[in-house]
Design an enzyme around this catalytic site. Structure first.
Site, PDB file in Angstrom:
ATOM      1  CG  PHE A 274      -1.528   2.257   2.736  1.00 32.47           C
ATOM      2  CD1 PHE A 274      -2.456   2.368   1.709  1.00 32.47           C
ATOM      3  CD2 PHE A 274      -0.448   1.400   2.560  1.00 32.47           C
ATOM      4  CE1 PHE A 274      -2.298   1.663   0.529  1.00 32.47           C
ATOM      5  CE2 PHE A 274      -0.289   0.681   1.376  1.00 32.47           C
ATOM      6  CZ  PHE A 274      -1.214   0.824   0.364  1.00 32.47           C
TER       7      PHE A 274
ATOM      8  CG  ASP B  36       1.057  -1.935   8.865  1.00 31.85           C
ATOM      9  OD1 ASP B  36       2.287  -1.993   8.644  1.00 31.85           O
ATOM     10  OD2 ASP B  36       0.203  -1.857   7.960  1.00 31.85           O
TER      11      ASP B  36
ATOM     12  CE  LYS C 240       6.141   0.266   1.797  1.00 34.08           C
ATOM     13  NZ  LYS C 240       4.816   0.362   2.375  1.00 34.08           N
TER      14      LYS C 240
HETATM   15  C1  LIG Z   1       3.527  -0.337   2.115  1.00 31.02           C
HETATM   16  C2  LIG Z   1       2.662  -0.628   3.249  1.00 31.02           C
HETATM   17  C3  LIG Z   1       1.815  -1.748   3.240  1.00 31.02           C
HETATM   18  C4  LIG Z   1       1.645  -2.639   2.040  1.00 31.02           C
HETATM   19  O1  LIG Z   1       2.827  -3.279   1.680  1.00 31.02           O
HETATM   20  P1  LIG Z   1       2.916  -4.037   0.254  1.00 31.02           P
HETATM   21  O2  LIG Z   1       4.240  -4.721   0.308  1.00 31.02           O
HETATM   22  O3  LIG Z   1       2.845  -2.965  -0.794  1.00 31.02           O
HETATM   23  O4  LIG Z   1       1.777  -4.955   0.172  1.00 31.02           O
HETATM   24  C5  LIG Z   1       1.072  -1.992   4.387  1.00 31.02           C
HETATM   25  N1  LIG Z   1       1.158  -1.200   5.465  1.00 31.02           N
HETATM   26  C6  LIG Z   1       1.970  -0.121   5.503  1.00 31.02           C
HETATM   27  C7  LIG Z   1       2.047   0.706   6.747  1.00 31.02           C
HETATM   28  C8  LIG Z   1       2.735   0.220   4.389  1.00 31.02           C
HETATM   29  O5  LIG Z   1       3.502   1.306   4.412  1.00 31.02           O
END
Ligand SMILES: *Cc1c(COP(=O)(O)O)cnc(C)c1O
Length: 398
Positions: free
Chosen positions: A137, A222, A251
């Site tokens: 994700f 990420d 986050k």
């Molecule tokens: C939440 C998340 C995203 C996206 O972040 P947003 O602030 O919602 O755009 C991308 N990568 C990972 C691993 C995430 O947990």
């Protein structure tokens, strides 16, 4: 306003993109939140791994108040003090030499994809392919959505940005077959969050980097969900001793305030020059002041120790439940990102828990995800287990 008044107004005027629970949260303090009707809940979701220090941490609140009094916003046409300090703290505590600031995770990943492309464009190499993982994700904007290896998020939004290739997570053979001279980068979450709290085998990240280097490609981590202390170290890659070329954060980075960041080594970051990329709000004084307070709190107030200790205890207690309830298949994770895979309906358990004063989260249909604040106490874990085992017991009676 009451819960029902807020719910009515939302249904009428807010686009229907979320399946919301029928409560409005209006106040938070540490690991507790209150709804508009005054009911209190123990929070094991932390605004989805955002409020890593708990709700309204006093250090973050103070930084926000002080900065709001002085200056809320100024453009990136000028230098911004808190932005420069947060960047120096991030590079001082990571592999990176330079930081680009934005406002969310998806934006950070967009910046990473652009930087990887620009890096090879500057070198005069035609490399566009980015390899990402199945069940990954990376966000909902079109580039990040193309990177996300899950059809359910992409459906209806095609055609997607081209040149993304998906391989199974934690599978170095598949990765080895997918990389080639056109590969610009391999992008991976060191632990998959949204995809079900999937922890790869030891040595996977090392093998992944070797596969990238073999063809001269970059590595993008990420760490939007697992960075910033969530796994018990400041960054998840530290557990494996493998550094990326580019890393994305968002986050938990500013104690609950919207922020995103893309970090890179000097060599890679040099591909971005004035005009390459920009963000109006990126690195604004308010968000970066909160980020400084959040980072200092994590580093100076024993938060990582507490995360590791509480994480072990949480796993121990969840494993205890597994002995009692045969529908629990597996407990897995690191630090305070813990998944519990079930042969039982997750959404129903989440709903029941809510009615008993506990916020937990479910990814997919069958995996409960526990992502409490890193400051969570043993007593709060005991309280959570008490509520959850009551919910589980009710389930077996049905
Ligand atoms: C939440 C998340 C995203 C996206 O972040 P947003 O602030 O919602 O755009 C991308 N990568 C990972 C691993 C995430 O947990």
């Amino acid at each position: 306003m009451s819960n029902s008044e807020i719910i009515e107004l939302t249904s009428k005027h807010v686009m229907n993109t979320y399946n919301r629970f029928p409560v409005a949260i209006v106040r938070g303090d540490g690991r507790r939140v209150w709804d508009a009707d005054g009911r209190v809940y123990l929070d094991f979701t932390s605004g989805l791994a955002v409020c890593n220090l708990g709700h309204s941490h006093p250090n973050v609140v103070k930084a926000l108040k002080d900065q709001a009094d002085k200056l809320i916003h100024i453009s990136n046409l000028y230098h911004i003090g808190p932005q420069s300090i947060l960047a120096s703290l991030l590079t001082g505590n990571s592999f990176a030499d330079k930081v680009f600031f934005c406002n969310s995770g998806a934006e950070a990943n967009e910046a990473a994809i652009k930087l990887a492309r620009k890096y090879f464009s500057v070198k005069g190499e035609e490399r566009f392919q980015i390899i990402t993982m199945e069940k990954s994700f990376h966000g909902r904007t079109l580039g990040a959505l193309a990177a996300t290896g899950q059809k359910k998020f992409q459906a209806g939004f095609e055609p997607l940005l081209e040149k993304f290739t998906y391989v199974p997570f934690d599978d170095l053979d598949a990765l080895g077959k997918a990389v080639n001279a056109k590969t610009a980068a391999i992008m991976v979450e060191p632990i998959q969050g949204e995809g079900g709290v999937n922890v790869p085998s030891k040595g996977y990240l090392k093998g992944l980097k070797a596969a990238a280097r073999k063809v001269g490609a970059l590595v993008i981590f990420d760490e939007i969900q697992v960075g910033f202390g969530r796994t018990g170290k400041l960054f998840a890659y530290e557990h494996e001793g493998v550094t990326p070329d580019i890393m994305t954060l968002a986050k938990g980075l500013a104690g609950g305030v919207a922020i995103g960041a893309m970090l890179a080594t000097d060599e890679v970051a040099a591909a971005f020059t004035p005009g390459s990329h920009a963000s109006t709000f990126g690195g604004n004084p308010l968000a970066t002041s909160a980020g400084i307070a959040a980072l200092k709190t994590i580093l100076e107030e024993g938060v990582l120790d507490n995360c590791r200790r509480s994480g072990h205890y949480l796993v121990e207690r969840l494993e205890g439940l597994k002995k009692e309830f045969p529908f629990i298949k597996e407990v897995r994770g690191k630090g305070l990102i813990i998944g519990m895979e079930l042969e039982a309906p997750g959404p129903e358990i989440v709903k029941e828990s809510l009615s008993k004063g506990l916020l937990i989260n479910c990814v997919g249909e069958k995996i409960l995800r526990f992502i409490p604040a890193l400051t969570v106490t043993k007593e709060e874990i005991d309280e959570m287990i008490g509520i959850l085992s009551g919910v589980f017991a009710g389930l077996t009676k049905k």
